[in-house]
Motif scaffolding. Sequence first.
Motif, PDB file in Angstrom:
ATOM      1  N   GLY A 182       2.266 -14.550  -5.238  1.00 20.34           N
ATOM      2  CA  GLY A 182       2.009 -13.250  -4.629  1.00 20.34           C
ATOM      3  C   GLY A 182       3.146 -12.269  -4.828  1.00 20.34           C
ATOM      4  O   GLY A 182       4.094 -12.528  -5.586  1.00 20.34           O
ATOM      5  N   ALA A 183       3.027 -11.145  -4.125  1.00 17.37           N
ATOM      6  CA  ALA A 183       4.053 -10.094  -4.234  1.00 17.37           C
ATOM      7  C   ALA A 183       4.065  -9.301  -2.937  1.00 17.37           C
ATOM      8  O   ALA A 183       3.048  -9.235  -2.240  1.00 17.37           O
ATOM      9  CB  ALA A 183       3.724  -9.181  -5.404  1.00 17.37           C
ATOM     10  N   VAL A 184       5.234  -8.733  -2.644  1.00 14.43           N
ATOM     11  CA  VAL A 184       5.328  -7.893  -1.439  1.00 14.43           C
ATOM     12  C   VAL A 184       5.954  -6.551  -1.778  1.00 14.43           C
ATOM     13  O   VAL A 184       6.788  -6.440  -2.679  1.00 14.43           O
ATOM     14  CB  VAL A 184       6.183  -8.549  -0.330  1.00 14.43           C
ATOM     15  CG1 VAL A 184       5.441  -9.669   0.350  1.00 14.43           C
ATOM     16  CG2 VAL A 184       7.521  -9.031  -0.855  1.00 14.43           C
ATOM     17  N   GLY A 185       5.533  -5.544  -1.029  1.00 19.23           N
ATOM     18  CA  GLY A 185       6.068  -4.212  -1.256  1.00 19.23           C
ATOM     19  C   GLY A 185       5.806  -3.336  -0.055  1.00 19.23           C
ATOM     20  O   GLY A 185       5.449  -3.826   1.013  1.00 19.23           O
ATOM     21  N   PHE A 186       5.967  -2.034  -0.255  1.00 19.38           N
ATOM     22  CA  PHE A 186       5.735  -1.132   0.873  1.00 19.38           C
ATOM     23  C   PHE A 186       5.193   0.196   0.365  1.00 19.38           C
ATOM     24  O   PHE A 186       5.332   0.537  -0.819  1.00 19.38           O
ATOM     25  CB  PHE A 186       7.019  -0.925   1.683  1.00 19.38           C
ATOM     26  CG  PHE A 186       8.124  -0.258   0.910  1.00 19.38           C
ATOM     27  CD1 PHE A 186       8.304   1.115   0.957  1.00 19.38           C
ATOM     28  CD2 PHE A 186       8.985  -1.009   0.113  1.00 19.38           C
ATOM     29  CE1 PHE A 186       9.309   1.722   0.235  1.00 19.38           C
ATOM     30  CE2 PHE A 186      10.000  -0.409  -0.609  1.00 19.38           C
ATOM     31  CZ  PHE A 186      10.166   0.966  -0.550  1.00 19.38           C
ATOM     32  N   SER A 187       4.586   0.919   1.271  1.00 21.25           N
ATOM     33  CA  SER A 187       4.058   2.237   0.930  1.00 21.25           C
ATOM     34  C   SER A 187       5.193   3.248   0.985  1.00 21.25           C
ATOM     35  O   SER A 187       6.015   3.219   1.893  1.00 21.25           O
ATOM     36  CB  SER A 187       2.968   2.621   1.920  1.00 21.25           C
ATOM     37  OG  SER A 187       2.726   4.008   1.832  1.00 21.25           O
ATOM     38  N   THR A 188       5.226   4.140   0.007  1.00 19.40           N
ATOM     39  CA  THR A 188       6.282   5.161   0.031  1.00 19.40           C
ATOM     40  C   THR A 188       5.845   6.380   0.834  1.00 19.40           C
ATOM     41  O   THR A 188       6.579   7.354   0.952  1.00 19.40           O
ATOM     42  CB  THR A 188       6.649   5.601  -1.403  1.00 19.40           C
ATOM     43  OG1 THR A 188       5.485   6.162  -2.018  1.00 19.40           O
ATOM     44  CG2 THR A 188       7.146   4.440  -2.229  1.00 19.40           C
ATOM     45  N   ARG A 189       4.636   6.332   1.396  1.00 24.71           N
ATOM     46  CA  ARG A 189       4.135   7.460   2.194  1.00 24.71           C
ATOM     47  C   ARG A 189       3.895   7.091   3.658  1.00 24.71           C
ATOM     48  O   ARG A 189       4.085   7.889   4.548  1.00 24.71           O
ATOM     49  CB  ARG A 189       2.828   7.975   1.596  1.00 24.71           C
ATOM     50  CG  ARG A 189       2.995   8.736   0.296  1.00 24.71           C
ATOM     51  CD  ARG A 189       3.587  10.108   0.566  1.00 24.71           C
ATOM     52  NE  ARG A 189       4.138  10.713  -0.628  1.00 24.71           N
ATOM     53  CZ  ARG A 189       3.460  11.506  -1.457  1.00 24.71           C
ATOM     54  NH1 ARG A 189       2.213  11.778  -1.225  1.00 24.71           N
ATOM     55  NH2 ARG A 189       4.050  12.031  -2.496  1.00 24.71           N
ATOM     56  N   ASP A 190       3.397   5.843   3.874  1.00 28.66           N
ATOM     57  CA  ASP A 190       3.071   5.407   5.240  1.00 28.66           C
ATOM     58  C   ASP A 190       4.002   4.272   5.626  1.00 28.66           C
ATOM     59  O   ASP A 190       4.535   3.586   4.761  1.00 28.66           O
ATOM     60  CB  ASP A 190       1.627   4.883   5.300  1.00 28.66           C
ATOM     61  CG  ASP A 190       0.651   5.901   4.747  1.00 28.66           C
ATOM     62  OD1 ASP A 190       0.759   7.069   5.132  1.00 28.66           O
ATOM     63  OD2 ASP A 190      -0.182   5.510   3.903  1.00 28.66           O
ATOM     64  N   HIS A 191       4.139   4.044   6.904  1.00 29.23           N
ATOM     65  CA  HIS A 191       4.990   2.944   7.360  1.00 29.23           C
ATOM     66  C   HIS A 191       4.184   1.659   7.286  1.00 29.23           C
ATOM     67  O   HIS A 191       3.622   1.181   8.269  1.00 29.23           O
ATOM     68  CB  HIS A 191       5.500   3.230   8.776  1.00 29.23           C
ATOM     69  CG  HIS A 191       6.288   4.502   8.835  1.00 29.23           C
ATOM     70  ND1 HIS A 191       7.494   4.644   8.200  1.00 29.23           N
ATOM     71  CD2 HIS A 191       6.020   5.693   9.405  1.00 29.23           C
ATOM     72  CE1 HIS A 191       7.946   5.873   8.385  1.00 29.23           C
ATOM     73  NE2 HIS A 191       7.060   6.531   9.103  1.00 29.23           N
ATOM     74  N   ASP A 231       5.760 -19.051  -0.612  1.00 26.33           N
ATOM     75  CA  ASP A 231       6.832 -19.979  -0.228  1.00 26.33           C
ATOM     76  C   ASP A 231       7.688 -19.456   0.923  1.00 26.33           C
ATOM     77  O   ASP A 231       8.597 -20.132   1.396  1.00 26.33           O
ATOM     78  CB  ASP A 231       7.702 -20.339  -1.447  1.00 26.33           C
ATOM     79  CG  ASP A 231       8.549 -19.177  -1.946  1.00 26.33           C
ATOM     80  OD1 ASP A 231       8.491 -18.087  -1.337  1.00 26.33           O
ATOM     81  OD2 ASP A 231       9.267 -19.349  -2.950  1.00 26.33           O
ATOM     82  N   THR A 232       7.415 -18.228   1.374  1.00 24.80           N
ATOM     83  CA  THR A 232       8.200 -17.633   2.463  1.00 24.80           C
ATOM     84  C   THR A 232       7.238 -17.076   3.514  1.00 24.80           C
ATOM     85  O   THR A 232       6.237 -16.438   3.136  1.00 24.80           O
ATOM     86  CB  THR A 232       9.056 -16.464   1.919  1.00 24.80           C
ATOM     87  OG1 THR A 232       9.693 -16.900   0.715  1.00 24.80           O
ATOM     88  CG2 THR A 232      10.100 -15.998   2.902  1.00 24.80           C
ATOM     89  N   PRO A 233       7.524 -17.284   4.806  1.00 21.26           N
ATOM     90  CA  PRO A 233       6.623 -16.723   5.829  1.00 21.26           C
ATOM     91  C   PRO A 233       6.570 -15.190   5.744  1.00 21.26           C
ATOM     92  O   PRO A 233       7.575 -14.542   5.418  1.00 21.26           O
ATOM     93  CB  PRO A 233       7.271 -17.149   7.152  1.00 21.26           C
ATOM     94  CG  PRO A 233       8.250 -18.224   6.789  1.00 21.26           C
ATOM     95  CD  PRO A 233       8.636 -18.033   5.365  1.00 21.26           C
ATOM     96  N   VAL A 234       5.404 -14.643   6.058  1.00 21.02           N
ATOM     97  CA  VAL A 234       5.198 -13.192   5.933  1.00 21.02           C
ATOM     98  C   VAL A 234       6.212 -12.406   6.777  1.00 21.02           C
ATOM     99  O   VAL A 234       6.788 -11.407   6.330  1.00 21.02           O
ATOM    100  CB  VAL A 234       3.743 -12.834   6.332  1.00 21.02           C
ATOM    101  CG1 VAL A 234       3.565 -11.332   6.477  1.00 21.02           C
ATOM    102  CG2 VAL A 234       2.773 -13.383   5.288  1.00 21.02           C
ATOM    103  N   GLU A 235       6.478 -12.879   8.016  1.00 18.00           N
ATOM    104  CA  GLU A 235       7.406 -12.138   8.898  1.00 18.00           C
ATOM    105  C   GLU A 235       8.780 -12.020   8.248  1.00 18.00           C
ATOM    106  O   GLU A 235       9.451 -10.981   8.320  1.00 18.00           O
ATOM    107  CB  GLU A 235       7.602 -12.837  10.256  1.00 18.00           C
ATOM    108  CG  GLU A 235       6.340 -13.209  11.012  1.00 18.00           C
ATOM    109  CD  GLU A 235       5.581 -14.358  10.366  1.00 18.00           C
ATOM    110  OE1 GLU A 235       6.191 -15.416  10.155  1.00 18.00           O
ATOM    111  OE2 GLU A 235       4.385 -14.197  10.038  1.00 18.00           O
ATOM    112  N   GLN A 236       9.193 -13.099   7.583  1.00 24.81           N
ATOM    113  CA  GLN A 236      10.507 -13.079   6.925  1.00 24.81           C
ATOM    114  C   GLN A 236      10.524 -12.070   5.756  1.00 24.81           C
ATOM    115  O   GLN A 236      11.498 -11.339   5.566  1.00 24.81           O
ATOM    116  CB  GLN A 236      10.813 -14.489   6.401  1.00 24.81           C
ATOM    117  CG  GLN A 236      12.255 -14.682   5.998  1.00 24.81           C
ATOM    118  CD  GLN A 236      12.492 -16.127   5.524  1.00 24.81           C
ATOM    119  OE1 GLN A 236      11.946 -17.080   6.091  1.00 24.81           O
ATOM    120  NE2 GLN A 236      13.295 -16.275   4.490  1.00 24.81           N
TER     121      GLN A 236
END
Length: 666
Positions: free
Chosen positions: A200-209, A501-506
């Motif tokens: 998988g992959a994680v990221g963030f929105s550059t417009r919304d929190h 391999d890593t919990p989402v909260e982390q």
Amino acid sequence: MAGEFGNPEVVQEDVDVLLIGGGMACCGAGYEIMRWADAAKAELGMDLKIKLVDKAAMDRSGAVAQGLSAINTYIGSEQDPADYARMVSNDLMGITRDDLAYDLGRNVDDSVHLFEEWGLPIWKTDENGERHDGAQGLPALKDGGKPVRSGKWQIMINGESYKWIVAEATKKALGMDRIEERIFIVKLVNDKNDPSRIAGAVGFSTRDHKVVVYKAKAILLAAGGCVNIFRPRSVGEGTGRAWYPVWNAGSTYAMAAEAGAELTMMENRFVPARFKDGYGPVGAWFLLFKAQAVNAYGEVYMQKNKELLNDYPPYGQAAVPASCLRNHLMLKEMQEGRGPIYMDTVTALAKLRETLTPREVKHLEAEAWEDFLDMCVGQCGIWVGENIEPEKKNSELMPTEPYLLGSHSGCCGIWVSGPEDVGAPTDEAHADAAKIPAHLPKGWNWGYRSMTTVKGLFTAGDGVGASGHKFSSGSHAEGRMCAKSMVKYCIDNKDWKPELDTPVEQLVEEIYKPVRTFLEHKDYTTAIDVNPNYITPKMLQFRLQKIMDEYVAGVATYYKTNANMLAVAEDKLGMLKEDAEKMRAKDLHELLRAWENYHRILTAEAHMKHIQFREESRYPGFYYRMDKNFVDEENWHCFVNSVYDKNSKQWNCFKRAHVDLVDKSK
Ligand code: FAD
């Protein structure tokens, strides 16, 4: 529930295929994938979930954002893909993967035919040899239409809206519900049960929190190359200007490295010689208008210094010497005080006037402006601001700061599986074969075309190493090849379920750490930017650029370094990496900048480590190891590859054998 600063909404999504980036490569993949996905549905009843995310808006994202004036890779029915592979090899000083270049050469034209079908105006020559830059009424390329070539492999286009046209086709094919723009991917996540697999992959929105967490079976990581790791020539009032698009921050190389993918040729870089200050393109001037570059005394340095090319056989003696060597000849003039270097536009246009009518000349002059307007509007500003009329006044040229990329005239990137039918040499015969980590695949093919050494992780365009000169069309074509492979991979792994391999909260906490750092310490001082507990992303970027510029062969040292300077750089980069943990983000914009910098640091470190490992100067004109200032064909005619261990934060560099699959003596 919508998130707020410091308390982001967390959105989790399970998909089969995740496409990271919305540039040429992912547009190719996004367009192509649906036909294979639809077939999987019809024939196997599999309903593949596909998602494309881009940090920006696809219509104008990536290196083609401003538009282009030429498609630099179009083979045409009259040329041989093997010849193309020869050119790629020579331009990159002999160390490229012929399997990848040949495969690209035999597939790339199809993407160009699609661009034309979608409405991209391609210049044509009619049966009387007359040129038409609108090409209305003339046959399409795929029906025998003759493109106007500005070079052996390049064709001219009216391409201000090139990216818009290509993105539109992808949007139509995928549908907007499969696309999310303004999502910056920060890191890839490996599988809990198999660390050599992507999950998988994680990221963030550059417009919304909002933080996004994707689980995926197959991921295409095609987030472009890397700019701004070196201090740019444009500083102060010119900050933000660079030749390479400032939004590609090494995400491809850094995220792949952290996921455990093998990188290749990260020592390679591209230092384009461009119009000074505006970084405007020179291709049309050299190729179409037949202009020459001269020193301050009007001497053509490519003639004057041509004996220097004999130091680098056979790469210097080809009909078109390798790009780095052309810089090498220019740098001699600059370093010996015969600058500035100019593009002699005055003589070129005067010569054209001898054979063309005044109307035709006016048209050509308009094209010279259009070349900039199409792809680098800032250069027009420079010409206007400096009263430059190219028929009356020459323009300065300058080699830029170094950039890292794998699809233009550079070949750094990720080691990928090649085509099955073009030969797959193994490394066994190579003297250093034993040093290749045992978990990595042998040879050049391990199943799925364009898959990296991490299972399920694919790359294309600037991501693919050891095979430059793909350009816009080739990157699109490579994305399409990935699409087909990824669907096959999903079918073959139908019952497998990715587990992070890593919990989402982390993961969420990791991404928002710069925000937490800011919120925790912001009241410690009264001046928001001055605080002993954090560093602003902007200041950290300046530090990175200073280190790379002064020790890793940036413009400050005329692209020179040595083992001692590299050792200092290594030390300083280590400390910078530690301090990067203290970056602050006072808003989403700074959060983006913080993570871009993090990707830049890892990319810079890979570049430095590879230069350190390769004990020669393979690319004179792009960089010199002054303590090893020669090309050593006997010991270093090989790939330098590396893997990064995200836990120990250490790089392991090693050699892989280079083999010519195409006869280079032709
Ligand atoms: P890009 O097209 O650059 O796309 C990268 C994408 O990744 C972008 O959409 C970006 O927003 C996204 N992204 C980056 N980081 C992240 C992240 N962390 N998360 C999510 N998304 C991310 N080719 C030609 O054929 N003719 C030319 O004349 C020509 N001129 C060029 C001039 C310049 C200045 C440059 C830089 C390139 C030129 N090229 C030309 C080459 C061509 O533009 C590239 O080969 C091609 O764009 C590479 O495709 P890509 O998909 O790998 O990268």
